[in-house]
Design an enzyme around this catalytic site. Sequence first.
Site, mmCIF file in Angstrom:
data_model
loop_
_atom_site.group_PDB
_atom_site.id
_atom_site.type_symbol
_atom_site.label_atom_id
_atom_site.label_comp_id
_atom_site.label_asym_id
_atom_site.label_seq_id
_atom_site.Cartn_x
_atom_site.Cartn_y
_atom_site.Cartn_z
ATOM 1 N N GLU A 1 53.497 -26.520 -40.613
ATOM 2 C CA GLU A 1 53.356 -27.718 -39.715
ATOM 3 C C GLU A 1 53.122 -27.232 -38.292
ATOM 4 O OE1 GLU A 1 55.730 -27.140 -41.860
ATOM 5 O OE2 GLU A 1 57.228 -26.195 -40.429
ATOM 6 N N ASP B 1 19.663 -16.216 -15.660
ATOM 7 C CA ASP B 1 18.885 -16.041 -14.478
ATOM 8 C C ASP B 1 19.024 -14.749 -14.026
ATOM 9 O OD1 ASP B 1 18.206 -18.665 -14.537
ATOM 10 O OD2 ASP B 1 19.693 -19.614 -13.028
ATOM 11 N N ASP C 1 17.589 -27.607 -14.328
ATOM 12 C CA ASP C 1 18.029 -26.694 -15.353
ATOM 13 C C ASP C 1 19.022 -27.524 -16.263
ATOM 14 O OD1 ASP C 1 16.645 -24.639 -14.758
ATOM 15 O OD2 ASP C 1 18.524 -23.692 -13.301
ATOM 16 N N ASN D 1 54.783 -17.888 -45.356
ATOM 17 C CA ASN D 1 55.037 -19.027 -46.298
ATOM 18 C C ASN D 1 54.743 -18.772 -47.655
ATOM 19 O OD1 ASN D 1 55.383 -20.089 -43.690
ATOM 20 N ND2 ASN D 1 54.060 -22.026 -43.776
HETATM 21 P P1 ATP Z 1 15.859 -17.092 -11.012
HETATM 22 O O1 ATP Z 1 15.491 -18.151 -11.964
HETATM 23 O O2 ATP Z 1 16.365 -15.785 -11.697
HETATM 24 O O3 ATP Z 1 16.986 -17.751 -10.057
HETATM 25 P P2 ATP Z 1 14.254 -16.980 -8.658
HETATM 26 O O4 ATP Z 1 15.270 -17.293 -8.020
HETATM 27 O O5 ATP Z 1 13.547 -15.735 -8.318
HETATM 28 O O6 ATP Z 1 14.734 -16.696 -10.282
HETATM 29 P P3 ATP Z 1 12.893 -19.214 -8.355
HETATM 30 O O7 ATP Z 1 13.775 -19.537 -6.850
HETATM 31 O O8 ATP Z 1 12.229 -20.363 -8.805
HETATM 32 O O9 ATP Z 1 13.356 -18.095 -9.110
HETATM 33 O O10 ATP Z 1 11.653 -18.522 -7.227
HETATM 34 C C1 ATP Z 1 10.532 -18.157 -7.658
HETATM 35 C C2 ATP Z 1 9.431 -17.553 -6.908
HETATM 36 O O11 ATP Z 1 9.241 -18.654 -5.952
HETATM 37 C C3 ATP Z 1 9.943 -16.511 -6.238
HETATM 38 O O12 ATP Z 1 9.598 -15.323 -6.774
HETATM 39 C C4 ATP Z 1 9.162 -16.693 -4.745
HETATM 40 O O13 ATP Z 1 8.117 -16.171 -5.013
HETATM 41 C C5 ATP Z 1 9.100 -18.241 -4.653
HETATM 42 N N1 ATP Z 1 10.142 -18.813 -3.854
HETATM 43 C C6 ATP Z 1 11.392 -18.721 -3.816
HETATM 44 N N2 ATP Z 1 12.241 -19.150 -3.112
HETATM 45 C C7 ATP Z 1 11.275 -19.676 -2.127
HETATM 46 C C8 ATP Z 1 11.397 -20.346 -0.925
HETATM 47 N N3 ATP Z 1 12.661 -20.959 -0.706
HETATM 48 N N4 ATP Z 1 10.337 -21.047 -0.663
HETATM 49 C C9 ATP Z 1 9.065 -20.568 -1.007
HETATM 50 N N5 ATP Z 1 8.977 -19.936 -2.091
HETATM 51 C C10 ATP Z 1 9.937 -19.310 -2.790
#
Ligand code: ATP
Length: 935
Positions: free
Chosen positions: A303, A345, A661, A723
């Site tokens: 129980e 990621d 996401d 038991n």
């Molecule tokens: P994860 O999904 O693993 O976190 P991540 O952070 O590299 O990957 P994103 O943040 O979507 O993925 O970035 C994808 C791409 O966009 C990067 O490789 C870069 O070239 C470009 N990027 C990332 N951050 C910026 C930003 N602040 N401004 C402009 N381009 C960016």
Amino acid sequence: MPALLTDLDDPSLLSPDAVARTLGTDPAQGLNTDEATRRRAQDGPNTLRATPRTRLWQRALAQFTDPLVLLLLVAAAIATGVWVLDGRHGWPMDAIVIGLVVVLNAVLGLLQEAKADHAVAALARMTEVTSSVLRGGQLQRIPSADLVRGDLLVLAEGDAVGADARLVEAAALHVQEAPLTGESEAVLKDTATLPEAVSLGDRLCMVYKGTAVVQGSAKALVTATGMDTEMGAIATLLDATTAAPTPLQREIARISRTLGLAAAVIAVTVVGTVLALSATRTPADLVGMLLLGVSLAVAVVPEGLPAILSVVLAMGVQRMAGRQAIVKTLAAVETLGSASVIASDKTGTLTRAEMTIVRVLTASGSTQVTGVGYAPDGRVEHQGAALAAGPLRDEQTAVLSGGSLAGNADLRQTADGTWEIQGDPTEAAFLVAERKLGAHTRRSTRFERIAELPFTSDRKMMSTIARDHDHGDERVLITKGAPDVLLGRCTRARVGLEMVALDADGRARILRDVGTLTDAALRTLAVAYRPLGPDEDTSAANETLERDLVFVGTVGIIDPPRPEAAVAIREAHGAGIRVVMITGDHPRTAVRIATDLGIVESGAPVLSGADLDALDDAALAEAVRRTSVYARVAPRHKLRIVAALQADGNVVAMTGDGVNDAPALKAADIGIAMGRTGTEVTKDAARMILADDNFATIVQAVREGRGVLDNIRKFLRYLLSSNLGEVLTVFLGIVGAGLLGLHGEGGAVAVPLLATQILWINLITDAGPALAMGVDPITEDVMARRPRKPTERVIDGRLWAGVVEIGVVMALLTLFTLDLFLPGGLVEGTQPLAQARTACFTVLVLAQLFNCFNARSETASAFRGLFANHWLWGAVLLSGLLQVAVVEVGALNLAFGTVPMPAAQWGLCVAIASGVLWFSELRKGIRRAMAYRRP
Ligand code: ATP
């Protein structure tokens, strides 16, 4: 007192000022803190609560509503009745013992429930959703539960809207209202007062609790909290999530029901047999039989099991929290234990997200940037002067300054002179490199920001529009983003101070440049710009402006992998768990880092977002079996990847941080949000939050999850076999009384154990040792096994087989003791019945205590890590001492029908009881030998 409690029937029909007045708040500064505290006390927390908290007495009373307990109480009442009819000789011992057992059980049950509740409540506090508010003009982050009417909410992308509120300011505010309206597209909101009442989905000047900001920013006045919100109106069972039984709890409940039925059958059979065989039928005999039947039923049904189960799960949850993995439901602990894929990621989870620009590539050549360090706490470390391995050409200044302009990060000098970054590390990397190369000096005075086109992981780029004071206040669009994406929008390139048309050769050169960077595991970003014509409209900054750009150059950013991630990946692989990397980064960078981390071998396939779009579901299902690296993906791709992996029979744990996401996190078996960099929306959607954003923590949590499942199996093995041992002792004892020499005076049937003795065994050997087994240290080999299939039962055939074997051995040893002591039977003894029964009773208790150590593993010897669990030793010693007391203390002799035993008899009992240990060792040895011989 302000008209605070006036009901705002429909705030969407009132202007922001009118709403502020009605709520007695300042639409610019918000409530002052004192007033907020007062309202919080008056209105209560801003939570949706469907089930009111039960009070202590209600919970105590609930302990007595169990059918078995009721049965015991009825038995006690009948025993008392007979004692009264019999002329009240001495004390009604049976009734007293039963009463004590019932009360003690209730206390234990209450304590266990309180412990489990406490752990769940602590979790709720840790996973609290927060909101930003202005109070007295100060921006504060507070738990959303503390929001009150009149609070001024400050909303940003990724925020979970904490309460119903009337917008007073909104900038491109897009809100996802699906939970409330079912509308899956995000709604663009504004502040305009509505002329007439409209339905919920059309109230554009309102935001509602339970919805999410997917883009833009806003300020809004809270008009309703808690159950007064629109969500409250439709919520009936929303906060029941943590209380919903886990699959395992359901399985246990099912088993308990089956055992309850078995108990009834066994009790009736035994009592029926005794009555049929017995010659005398006095009222006292009948009561004795009734008590025996009830006690047997109590012995069969574990129980305490459900309570122990939730305590053990809850303690697992607490241990995980101590290791930075905050799981939100007890069920998640179980699911973690059977995870077969971890999809993670890259940036920040597998890598450290400490971005440092190390290369700048332009048409005129390459610059190596060194001497720029970046410390984990966001401090920028100076390592002497930066070196540029070539003269700094103008384009290179333009790349770094352009990258800095097209971002929102900030670099600040603190009081002690060190530099500190604020904002996105990728963006900050430009500021740091620019400063180290001395290219920053004129930028801030030259350009003035007038608009922004934000970065999203879908677009993979961002732009700002600035006025260039050096060029007659001309407006210029400056863009940075993924080079492959940006290149598609470029028609020209900058060479020196010239702008030249971008031909095929030029494009090929840029892609080659990018290739050299990505193959070196560098993250790449490109910078481009375009002077805007005087008649181009930038008021509603739109993406069509991002065309016909002038390509300036590319940077390579180093983002070192977390060293502990590689170790964790090895551990996951050893445990039969696949690790999958899903990233927005360039495919070649992704593969290179995945190879460095040991996720894949070099040359492994990689799928990009574009590849995924080209695959139909069937092809994808096939592809996910082979592919462990996904690059340049957008959040929507994650959802497809999860679905395909699940369709392939996997239990998927998946990480996410951005607001987009959330759907993938919800769809995954275990959605994992980032505690530090994650948005509130993802934390809300997730089942687990990584307090340290670290991949290694996920693997730790899986290990803990497996450990918890293991421990649950341990105490199930223990409780069920013990038991069964008790029931078989009584049943076989009665059936085989002749063989044992077991009979009462004048040929009456005698039972091997008295009802009170059975109750005693249950009391001292069940809860304590079982709970202690629930916190058994994790054995090293939990991560050397393949993941448990979700369809696999916890109590499988193998476990049942072990339970039956041990139960039978225990009963045989106990009955052998009886026979050994009693005259007649198979072995001739000399002791009177009470003495023999005491020995039999003691052997059964001791055998159960020995069995504690057996149950800790199905295959490993009990002597391995024998002293690892102090709690278990504590519980065993305590139970042993109590048994000594019940045999040796006079008052207890009276209550339990025992007689003191000389030391030699004690020794004999210990020796016989240990047989259960030796049997189990033998069994495990054979099993190990067989496993060894199998390939
Ligand atoms: P994860 O999904 O693993 O976190 P991540 O952070 O590299 O990957 P994103 O943040 O979507 O993925 O970035 C994808 C791409 O966009 C990067 O490789 C870069 O070239 C470009 N990027 C990332 N951050 C910026 C930003 N602040 N401004 C402009 N381009 C960016």
